[in-house]
Design a protein around this motif. Structure first.
Motif, PDB file in Angstrom:
ATOM      1  N   TRP A   1      -6.063   4.206  -9.119  1.00  0.00           N
ATOM      2  CA  TRP A   1      -5.751   5.641  -9.103  1.00  0.00           C
ATOM      3  C   TRP A   1      -7.010   6.496  -9.245  1.00  0.00           C
ATOM      4  O   TRP A   1      -6.964   7.646  -9.625  1.00  0.00           O
ATOM      5  N   ARG A   2      -8.140   5.903  -8.878  1.00  0.00           N
ATOM      6  CA  ARG A   2      -9.416   6.626  -8.850  1.00  0.00           C
ATOM      7  C   ARG A   2     -10.092   6.479  -7.489  1.00  0.00           C
ATOM      8  O   ARG A   2     -11.302   6.533  -7.376  1.00  0.00           O
ATOM      9  N   GLY A   3      -9.275   6.257  -6.478  1.00  0.00           N
ATOM     10  CA  GLY A   3      -9.788   6.144  -5.120  1.00  0.00           C
ATOM     11  C   GLY A   3     -10.027   4.731  -4.646  1.00  0.00           C
ATOM     12  O   GLY A   3     -10.406   4.525  -3.491  1.00  0.00           O
ATOM     13  N   HIS A   4      -9.825   3.731  -5.515  1.00  0.00           N
ATOM     14  CA  HIS A   4      -9.989   2.331  -5.126  1.00  0.00           C
ATOM     15  C   HIS A   4      -8.613   1.707  -4.878  1.00  0.00           C
ATOM     16  O   HIS A   4      -7.693   1.867  -5.695  1.00  0.00           O
ATOM     17  N   TRP A   5      -8.515   0.958  -3.788  1.00  0.00           N
ATOM     18  CA  TRP A   5      -7.239   0.362  -3.382  1.00  0.00           C
ATOM     19  C   TRP A   5      -7.460  -1.077  -2.956  1.00  0.00           C
ATOM     20  O   TRP A   5      -8.570  -1.480  -2.610  1.00  0.00           O
ATOM     21  N   VAL A   6      -6.385  -1.846  -2.961  1.00  0.00           N
ATOM     22  CA  VAL A   6      -6.423  -3.200  -2.435  1.00  0.00           C
ATOM     23  C   VAL A   6      -5.072  -3.528  -1.815  1.00  0.00           C
ATOM     24  O   VAL A   6      -4.018  -3.145  -2.351  1.00  0.00           O
ATOM     25  N   ILE A   7      -5.109  -4.174  -0.651  1.00  0.00           N
ATOM     26  CA  ILE A   7      -3.908  -4.792  -0.080  1.00  0.00           C
ATOM     27  C   ILE A   7      -4.151  -6.285  -0.114  1.00  0.00           C
ATOM     28  O   ILE A   7      -5.256  -6.760   0.162  1.00  0.00           O
ATOM     29  N   GLY A   8      -3.140  -7.044  -0.503  1.00  0.00           N
ATOM     30  CA  GLY A   8      -3.354  -8.466  -0.681  1.00  0.00           C
ATOM     31  C   GLY A   8      -2.152  -9.303  -0.317  1.00  0.00           C
ATOM     32  O   GLY A   8      -1.014  -8.812  -0.263  1.00  0.00           O
ATOM     33  N   ALA A   9      -2.409 -10.583  -0.052  1.00  0.00           N
ATOM     34  CA  ALA A   9      -1.356 -11.551   0.242  1.00  0.00           C
ATOM     35  C   ALA A   9      -1.721 -12.860  -0.418  1.00  0.00           C
ATOM     36  O   ALA A   9      -2.861 -13.325  -0.295  1.00  0.00           O
ATOM     37  N   THR A  10      -0.786 -13.459  -1.110  1.00  0.00           N
ATOM     38  CA  THR A  10      -1.055 -14.724  -1.787  1.00  0.00           C
ATOM     39  C   THR A  10      -0.745 -15.886  -0.847  1.00  0.00           C
ATOM     40  O   THR A  10       0.177 -15.827  -0.028  1.00  0.00           O
ATOM     41  N   THR A  11      -1.522 -16.944  -0.988  1.00  0.00           N
ATOM     42  CA  THR A  11      -1.222 -18.186  -0.276  1.00  0.00           C
ATOM     43  C   THR A  11      -0.435 -19.135  -1.155  1.00  0.00           C
ATOM     44  O   THR A  11      -0.021 -20.206  -0.703  1.00  0.00           O
ATOM     45  N   SER A  12      -0.256 -18.745  -2.415  1.00  0.00           N
ATOM     46  CA  SER A  12       0.483 -19.548  -3.387  1.00  0.00           C
ATOM     47  C   SER A  12       1.822 -18.882  -3.681  1.00  0.00           C
ATOM     48  O   SER A  12       1.982 -17.670  -3.526  1.00  0.00           O
ATOM     49  N   SER A  13       2.774 -19.684  -4.125  1.00  0.00           N
ATOM     50  CA  SER A  13       4.082 -19.161  -4.505  1.00  0.00           C
ATOM     51  C   SER A  13       4.078 -18.771  -5.975  1.00  0.00           C
ATOM     52  O   SER A  13       3.598 -19.529  -6.821  1.00  0.00           O
TER      53      SER A  13
END
Length: 271
Positions: free
Chosen positions: A196-208
């Protein structure tokens, strides 16, 4: 001086509180970084990272592909692949490149007939409508002011939104894991998070992993993200989980292809 009838020693309550506080934080604190992460400079406007978290209590490991970026340099793009018998693009790579996106993941939930669950806005075009299902508790969207992640109840609609996904559930809020997340049904996960300070991430796990485990991991700084997550939300996961990151002309992109066809994608494009 007579002691009041209701006066009681405070130490038993203090002791109980001291015992409960560590227990309430134990689950979130039980994840640590594992090994050397493959990552670029976290001060850059865009960086790829592959990070692994480990839970020492049982040795469980969770690995995720991450695209870390800033909202000052990038905007969100929702790519609608349509509900027809064939998608417009056969792979995530071709779909994101066609839209001018440098990275992205699979998007929101959809029904068996491939109609989106909840409101979706792609290139300013509105598809479907707001839904009140408990799962769809949040909204991630982009407009001329930047990128926003808010609770459904606090969302204020306006005509200048160019990209939007209604999704959920919330995983982290006010830097803490959301209570009541499912502790069953482990599967691959896709998510969006921000400090919430201008930093973002989109992610996907390869693990369950379960939703509760993902919320716990994201709430610990420097485990998956290089900064403290203020809020995070879940996207469609399981067999829909996908990831793409363009690493430049001289290097192959990072790709994680979904196991089934999805309705929409969430990408990041230069402003």
């Amino acid at each position: 001086m007579r002691r009041s009838f209701n006066a009681r020693p405070a130490w038993p309550r203090i002791l109980l509180l001291a015992l409960l506080l560590p227990a309430s934080n134990a689950l979130a604190a039980d994840w640590t970084p594992a090994g050397e992460s493959q990552r670029q400079d976290i001060g850059a406007d865009l960086a790829y990272a592959k990070r692994t978290a480990v839970r020492p209590s049982d040795g469980k490991q969770v690995t995720a592909h991450l695209a870390v970026f800033t909202s000052r340099a990038f905007r969100l793009e929702v790519i609608d692949l349509g509900a027809g018998p064939e998608a417009g693009d056969a792979t995530l790579e071709s779909a994101f490149r066609s839209a001018g996106c440098v990275a992205g993941v699979n998007g929101g939930f959809f029904h068996p007939d491939r109609q989106p669950s909840g409101l979706l806005i792609s290139k300013g075009r509105r598809i479907n409508r707001f839904e009140t299902a408990k799962l769809l508790s949040g909204v991630i969207y982009s407009d001329e002011r930047g990128i926003h992640l808010v609770r459904r109840s606090r969302f204020q609609d306006h005509p200048h939104i160019t990209a939007l996904l209604q999704t959920g559930p919330y995983l982290v809020e006010n830097a803490r894991p959301v209570r009541g997340l499912s502790t069953s049904d482990p599967r691959r996960r896709t998510f969006v998070a921000t400090d919430w300070r201008g930093h973002w991430v989109i992610g996907a796990t390869t693990s369950s992993l379960t939703l509760a485990e993902l919320g716990d991991i994201l709430a610990v700084p420097d485990v998956l993200t290089p900064w403290r997550v203020d809020r995070a939300i879940n996207l469609d996961g399981g067999s829909s989980t996908g990831f793409f990151f363009e690493r430049g002309a001289d290097r192959a992109p990072v790709t994680l292809q979904p196991w089934k066809r999805v309705r929409n994608l969430l990408g990041i494009c230069p402003r």
